[in-house]
Each structure stands twice: as structure tokens, then as C-alpha cells.
Motif scaffolding. Structure first.
Motif, PDB file in Angstrom:
ATOM      1  N   ILE A  41       0.746  -1.174  -0.132  1.00  0.00           N
ATOM      2  CA  ILE A  41      -0.191  -0.077   0.216  1.00  0.00           C
ATOM      3  C   ILE A  41       0.903   1.163   0.124  1.00  0.00           C
ATOM      4  O   ILE A  41       0.623   2.040  -0.752  1.00  0.00           O
ATOM      5  CB  ILE A  41      -1.112   0.038   1.130  1.00  0.00           C
ATOM      6  N   LEU A  78       1.147   3.904  -2.911  1.00  0.00           N
ATOM      7  CA  LEU A  78       0.605   5.519  -2.641  1.00  0.00           C
ATOM      8  C   LEU A  78       1.945   6.226  -3.029  1.00  0.00           C
ATOM      9  O   LEU A  78       1.558   7.311  -3.646  1.00  0.00           O
ATOM     10  CB  LEU A  78       0.369   5.857  -1.142  1.00  0.00           C
ATOM     11  N   ARG A  86      -7.998   9.907 -15.569  1.00  0.00           N
ATOM     12  CA  ARG A  86      -9.274   9.254 -15.482  1.00  0.00           C
ATOM     13  C   ARG A  86      -9.559   7.917 -16.125  1.00  0.00           C
ATOM     14  O   ARG A  86     -10.795   7.800 -16.525  1.00  0.00           O
ATOM     15  CB  ARG A  86     -10.719  10.424 -15.855  1.00  0.00           C
ATOM     16  N   LEU A  90     -15.999  -2.000 -16.997  1.00  0.00           N
ATOM     17  CA  LEU A  90     -15.819  -2.841 -15.675  1.00  0.00           C
ATOM     18  C   LEU A  90     -15.587  -2.347 -14.200  1.00  0.00           C
ATOM     19  O   LEU A  90     -15.157  -0.912 -14.245  1.00  0.00           O
ATOM     20  CB  LEU A  90     -14.236  -3.208 -15.918  1.00  0.00           C
ATOM     21  N   SER A  91     -15.817  -3.022 -13.443  1.00  0.00           N
ATOM     22  CA  SER A  91     -15.720  -2.298 -11.680  1.00  0.00           C
ATOM     23  C   SER A  91     -14.267  -2.252 -11.631  1.00  0.00           C
ATOM     24  O   SER A  91     -13.360  -2.873 -12.378  1.00  0.00           O
ATOM     25  CB  SER A  91     -16.435  -3.324 -10.864  1.00  0.00           C
ATOM     26  N   VAL A  92     -13.854  -1.691 -10.508  1.00  0.00           N
ATOM     27  CA  VAL A  92     -12.257  -1.866 -10.065  1.00  0.00           C
ATOM     28  C   VAL A  92     -11.763  -3.109  -9.837  1.00  0.00           C
ATOM     29  O   VAL A  92     -10.808  -3.367 -10.109  1.00  0.00           O
ATOM     30  CB  VAL A  92     -12.072  -0.795  -8.856  1.00  0.00           C
ATOM     31  N   GLU A  93     -12.709  -4.036  -9.300  1.00  0.00           N
ATOM     32  CA  GLU A  93     -12.441  -5.553  -9.094  1.00  0.00           C
ATOM     33  C   GLU A  93     -12.243  -5.890 -10.345  1.00  0.00           C
ATOM     34  O   GLU A  93     -11.128  -6.933 -10.473  1.00  0.00           O
ATOM     35  CB  GLU A  93     -13.285  -6.023  -8.322  1.00  0.00           C
ATOM     36  N   GLU A  94     -13.138  -5.933 -11.421  1.00  0.00           N
ATOM     37  CA  GLU A  94     -12.777  -6.605 -12.531  1.00  0.00           C
ATOM     38  C   GLU A  94     -11.659  -6.032 -13.396  1.00  0.00           C
ATOM     39  O   GLU A  94     -10.680  -6.861 -14.077  1.00  0.00           O
ATOM     40  CB  GLU A  94     -14.037  -6.122 -13.373  1.00  0.00           C
ATOM     41  N   VAL A 150     -20.506  -1.391 -13.082  1.00  0.00           N
ATOM     42  CA  VAL A 150     -20.356  -0.102 -13.317  1.00  0.00           C
ATOM     43  C   VAL A 150     -21.372   0.593 -14.059  1.00  0.00           C
ATOM     44  O   VAL A 150     -22.065   1.490 -13.820  1.00  0.00           O
ATOM     45  CB  VAL A 150     -19.044   0.181 -14.112  1.00  0.00           C
ATOM     46  N   PRO A 162      -7.631   4.067  -8.431  1.00  0.00           N
ATOM     47  CA  PRO A 162      -8.331   3.289  -7.827  1.00  0.00           C
ATOM     48  C   PRO A 162      -7.949   1.723  -8.169  1.00  0.00           C
ATOM     49  O   PRO A 162      -7.846   0.861  -7.141  1.00  0.00           O
ATOM     50  CB  PRO A 162      -9.910   3.288  -8.218  1.00  0.00           C
ATOM     51  N   THR A 181      -8.601  -7.854 -11.723  1.00  0.00           N
ATOM     52  CA  THR A 181      -8.274  -8.837 -11.846  1.00  0.00           C
ATOM     53  C   THR A 181      -8.023  -9.304 -13.282  1.00  0.00           C
ATOM     54  O   THR A 181      -7.152 -10.501 -13.856  1.00  0.00           O
ATOM     55  CB  THR A 181      -9.814  -9.694 -11.750  1.00  0.00           C
ATOM     56  N   MET A 212      -4.068  -3.428  -1.990  1.00  0.00           N
ATOM     57  CA  MET A 212      -4.654  -3.613  -0.854  1.00  0.00           C
ATOM     58  C   MET A 212      -5.356  -5.261  -0.981  1.00  0.00           C
ATOM     59  O   MET A 212      -4.980  -6.097   0.221  1.00  0.00           O
ATOM     60  CB  MET A 212      -6.110  -2.912  -0.878  1.00  0.00           C
ATOM     61  N   GLN A 213      -5.726  -5.912  -2.105  1.00  0.00           N
ATOM     62  CA  GLN A 213      -6.404  -6.934  -2.402  1.00  0.00           C
ATOM     63  C   GLN A 213      -5.449  -8.044  -2.532  1.00  0.00           C
ATOM     64  O   GLN A 213      -5.349  -9.222  -1.913  1.00  0.00           O
ATOM     65  CB  GLN A 213      -7.478  -7.020  -3.367  1.00  0.00           C
ATOM     66  N   THR A 231     -14.669 -12.486 -11.498  1.00  0.00           N
ATOM     67  CA  THR A 231     -13.268 -12.129 -10.806  1.00  0.00           C
ATOM     68  C   THR A 231     -12.658 -13.231 -10.103  1.00  0.00           C
ATOM     69  O   THR A 231     -11.647 -13.248  -9.645  1.00  0.00           O
ATOM     70  CB  THR A 231     -12.957 -10.836 -10.017  1.00  0.00           C
ATOM     71  N   MET A 251     -12.583   2.551  -0.195  1.00  0.00           N
ATOM     72  CA  MET A 251     -12.724   1.645  -1.469  1.00  0.00           C
ATOM     73  C   MET A 251     -13.937   0.688  -0.723  1.00  0.00           C
ATOM     74  O   MET A 251     -14.719   0.425  -1.912  1.00  0.00           O
ATOM     75  CB  MET A 251     -11.537   0.647  -1.405  1.00  0.00           C
ATOM     76  N   LEU A 289      -4.744   1.257  -6.250  1.00  0.00           N
ATOM     77  CA  LEU A 289      -5.028   0.796  -4.586  1.00  0.00           C
ATOM     78  C   LEU A 289      -5.438  -0.501  -4.441  1.00  0.00           C
ATOM     79  O   LEU A 289      -5.139  -1.221  -3.265  1.00  0.00           O
ATOM     80  CB  LEU A 289      -5.743   2.033  -4.134  1.00  0.00           C
ATOM     81  N   TYR A 290      -6.704  -1.023  -5.168  1.00  0.00           N
ATOM     82  CA  TYR A 290      -7.005  -2.035  -5.103  1.00  0.00           C
ATOM     83  C   TYR A 290      -6.208  -3.191  -5.083  1.00  0.00           C
ATOM     84  O   TYR A 290      -6.305  -4.220  -4.359  1.00  0.00           O
ATOM     85  CB  TYR A 290      -8.270  -2.308  -5.944  1.00  0.00           C
TER      86      TYR A 290
END
Lengths: 277, 277
Positions: free
Chosen positions: A133, A137, A160, A257-261, B119, A165, A264, A172-173, B17, B172, A168-169
């Protein structure tokens, strides 16, 4: 009393954080066409805390005339049984899985309170995660390009396109050290990679996005600006995608897509192994 | 061939995911006393991708002489059936829950591919989450104290008490705007709250930690420094905890908690509602 069957009270209950209950509940409810009024009860480890929950279940039942749905995960048998005797539909998110595994592998489970991730058990993992992390950062948004040799991956893209995001994900994950670098006007006119990136070519990964979606996101930030105009977005994206292709940098489109997608898919395409924390 | 029953191959498989599969798998396996060799297969949406998985299952079975454990979540029935016919123990993490809910509420499910968070379906949620991450990044480590009126919560604590990871996780996972502010030597000698915080008193929340654990964490960062000495850690913590008590700021000890647990406990104690994203 009028009963609205299109809307239901849903409670997430756990002797831990209840984050897993929420996640599972969301996916399950995502398959059904009704609205959920959600509420979460974490750290239900005692009779006192259970009493609060049972009261809310009773209130919900009386008010709505239908039983609330309760997704739960609890180790203490008495608490579980008391919950199941109340006016709710109860779903033990782990119970049947633990039983199945036990039957299959013929090893008895050793029940313990739910812990999403343990600190004390495995201190190295804790430090790895915090270090990832911090590294991420410190390397957000091109702030510094020092220490790239320690990066697991370097994300490139226009402003953008989802870099921060996602970075960071991933830190973190998955405990990964992520650098992200934005293409700004200067780079765009030169249309070349920074020399700093040359010896780390294998770590480069591009994010792109549909011009329409980028315009929408930028308008949300700076409505009416040149930065958010259709033309500018289109120009930046065309330039950067040409660069990705010319330099053979793998890239994905993040629009739907989401941040998770995104995270991954990047991992998968980059051939990076998830560090399961 | 020698079979080591204390170690098993475990695969996580999903048409999304696979993050949820991993989470559930971890919790379930946490109840059993054996080591898992884990591998994740995300986005298994086609026969081609399934073939790769089936090959790995077969290799695992031949090599180890025992079936691998497969935690999966897939909507397409043919893929699911093909998987279940292979040499594995298969655990459908959602299947039985969806069935139970259907039976209870008498509404038929509308299966859709797993999406951890969508999303396109809900653009406001997307923007809220990104805005929370940005706000939190901008207010990390006391960088600025502008815009505190928009904060959901303000975390206070000494250096290395867990503020930054907790703040980012809350942003998050729960879409909250988090400020975090470190107590440094100056504040400690004056031992008072900054005037900027006065009108936001109700948002203040303290993190503390055991002196021993803090020393360990700081030694990991700057071994041998004054900063990491036992005396300095003890002094800072005593001073800050006295401040928390004097000013009636709620606080928790993070020593044996994961980032997820800290975040959830803070939310609960602060009476903040989770924004489920």
C-alpha cells in the motif's frame, strides 16, 4: 396493511466483520428481481448483541408482514440456533460448505471465530500488505519514478482511465506494488515512452476507455472544460492507444468494468500471480 | 507415491473475478487443519477456458493421488456440469443459497454472470466510490485539513497505528470519505486538539496500539532509530491515549486486528452506516 413484495429487509450478521456475508448476500440477491433494504450486524459474539438483532428481526416482521432475509456466519451454536428460531429466513453462508468439505476430505473442522484476515497469526503477510500500500501510494499518478525495480506492475493511461483506484485495489487485495503513470499533454505530443520505463518494459500495462465514457467521467469532474470535451478525450485516447500498439504494451478497456474486474483482468493478462493475503 | 494429506491443491473458479470464491474458500479452509496450494481461475466463461482448468484438475489428481478442492461460481449450466464431472471435489459457493432463497420467497431467480460490482448499471455508485477514494487520498496523513465538513470520519493516531490502510479500505469498500491525521512531536508536547477539529468533534475517532506492537512495526521500518525505540513508542501512546480520554474521543486498539476488522469496528463504534457499494 399493504405488503410490497418488491422490497425486502435483508440483514447481514456475523461474529466477524460481516464483509463476507455482505459480499455473498449481494451476489445471491443480484439474481433476484427485488429491492433489498440492507443492514449489517458485525461482531455478534454474545447473547446481548444477538438480542439487539432478534429485536430488529421481530420489528421488521411485524412492520412488513413478511420475514426478513438473514445471511449469517457464526461459530457459536447457541447463537446460531437462537437466530434460526426467530421470524426470519436464515442463510448460513458457510455451514453447508464446511460440511461438504469435511465429508469429502474426511478431516474434522476446528471451528474458530471468523477472521477475514489475521494479523497476529502471520505478521509477514501484514507487513507485505502495508508495504504494498505504501509503495503504491508513493508511486501514484507519476509522483516519482524511483524504485521501479521493485514494482510488480506499471499502469499507463490518460487521466481518469481508472489507474488510481485500480492500483490501490491491487495493493490492498493482492499485496502487489503498483506504479501508475498518467499520459499528459507533453507525452502525448511526443508520443513516446519515458526512458525510465525502457528496462521495465515487461511490467508495463495500459488502461484505456471509450471516449464517450471518458467524457462523462471528466464532465463529472470539470464540467464544460476543454479537458472534458469530446474532442480532447478522443484525441488523447487515439494517441495513447496507438502508442500501446506500436510499443506492444498489453492494454484493456475499462469502460464497463468495476475496479475489481479491472484489477483481476490486468493480473490475468499480465500473467501475474495473485498474492493471496 | 507418498501422499501428503496435510496439503491439498485448491482451485478458485468463477465466470467473474473469483474474488468472492477466494474469500469464501479462505474462510472455509480456515476451519480445517491442512495447507492449501491455491490457484485462481477468473473469467471462466467459455469451453476453451474450462478446458485449461480441467487439464489442471487432471494433472493435480494424477500427481497427488487425491482430488483437488474446487470452489466455484458459474452461471452457465454446461460449464458447471463439465466441471463437476472431473476428478475434483466441487463446491458451488452460491448454488444452494440461491435455491433456498427462491424456495423461501417464491420468486424465481434471473441468473446473470457474476459481477462483483457493476459499473454500467449504477453510475452514481461508481462516481461516489471514486470520489471517496480521491477525497481520502487528498486527506491522507494530515496533508490538508481543508474540506473537513465533507468528511464522514476523521481518524487520529500516532505514526504507524494503522490510519492510512484503514482510511483507504473504508473509502474503497464502504465509499466513505476519511481524513486521517497523525500526532507528531509538536502536537504531543502541546497535547491538545487542533482548532480545525473543534467543530468536527463528532467525527473524531482515535486509533491506538500496544507499545510492543508499535515498536515492532516501527523497527520493521526504521530499525535502531529513536522513532522505533520502546521508550518513544510508549511515551507517544500514553500521551495520545490521555488526550483521547480527556477529550472524550472514542478509540480502539488495532494491535491484533486486520485492516478489515479495524474499519468495521470503527464504523460500528462511530455509529456510521456502511454505504454498501
Amino acid at each position: 396493511m399493504k405488503i410490497d413484495i418488491q422490497s425486502r429487509d435483508v440483514f447481514y450478521v456475523s461474529d466477524g466483520t460481516a464483509i463476507t456475508c455482505e459480499t455473498i448476500g449481494h451476489v445471491v440477491l443480484g439474481q433476484f428481481p427485488f429491492n433489498a433494504n440492507e443492514k449489517t450486524f458485525p461482531f455478534v459474539e454474545s447473547k446481548e448483541k444477538l438480542e439487539d438483532l432478534l429485536r430488529e428481526i421481530e420489528i421488521s416482521f411485524i412492520k412488513n408482514g413478511v420475514k426478513p432475509l438473514v445471511f449469517f456466519s457464526m461459530v457459536i451454536t447457541e447463537l446460531k440456533e437462537a437466530l434460526l428460531q426467530s421470524n426470519c429466513y436464515g442463510y448460513d453462508i458457510l455451514g453447508s460448505l464446511v460440511q461438504q468439505v469435511e465429508t469429502d476430505i474426511q478431516i474434522a473442522p476446528v471451528p474458530q471465530l471468523q477472521r477475514s484476515r489475521s494479523v497476529s497469526k502471520d505478521s509477514d503477510t501484514y507487513f507485505d500488505r502495508i508495504a504494498a500500500i505504501e509503495y503504491t501510494l508513493a508511486h501514484d499518478d507519476g509522483v516519482t519514478l524511483k524504485g521501479l525495480e521493485k514494482a510488480d506492475i506499471i499502469l499507463l493511461g490518460v487521466s481518469r482511465s481508472g489507474k488510481t483506484p485500480t492500483s490501490l485495489y491491487m495493493a490492498m487485495q493482492f499485496g502487489l506494488r503498483v506504479v501508475n503513470y498518467p499520459f499528459i499533454d507533453d507525452d502525448l505530443s511526443r508520443l513516446r515512452l519515458l526512458p525510465e520505463f525502457e528496462i521495465h518494459r515487461h511490467k508495463l500495462f495500459g488502461l484505456t476507455i471509450d471516449p464517450q465514457r471518458l467524457t462523462e467521467i471528466r464532465q463529472n469532474r470539470l464540467a464544460g472544460s476543454d479537458y472534458a470535451s469530446n474532442e480532447q478525450c478522443l484525441h488523447e485516447l487515439q494517441t495513447v492507444e496507438a502508442l500501446f500498439r506500436r510499443e506492444a504494451i498489453p492494454y484493456i478497456n475499462t469502460s464497463s468494468l468495476s475496479v475489481e474486474e479491472i484489477s483481476t483482468r490486468v493480473l490475468e493478462k499480465a500473467g501475474l500471480r495473485r498474492r493471496l493475503l
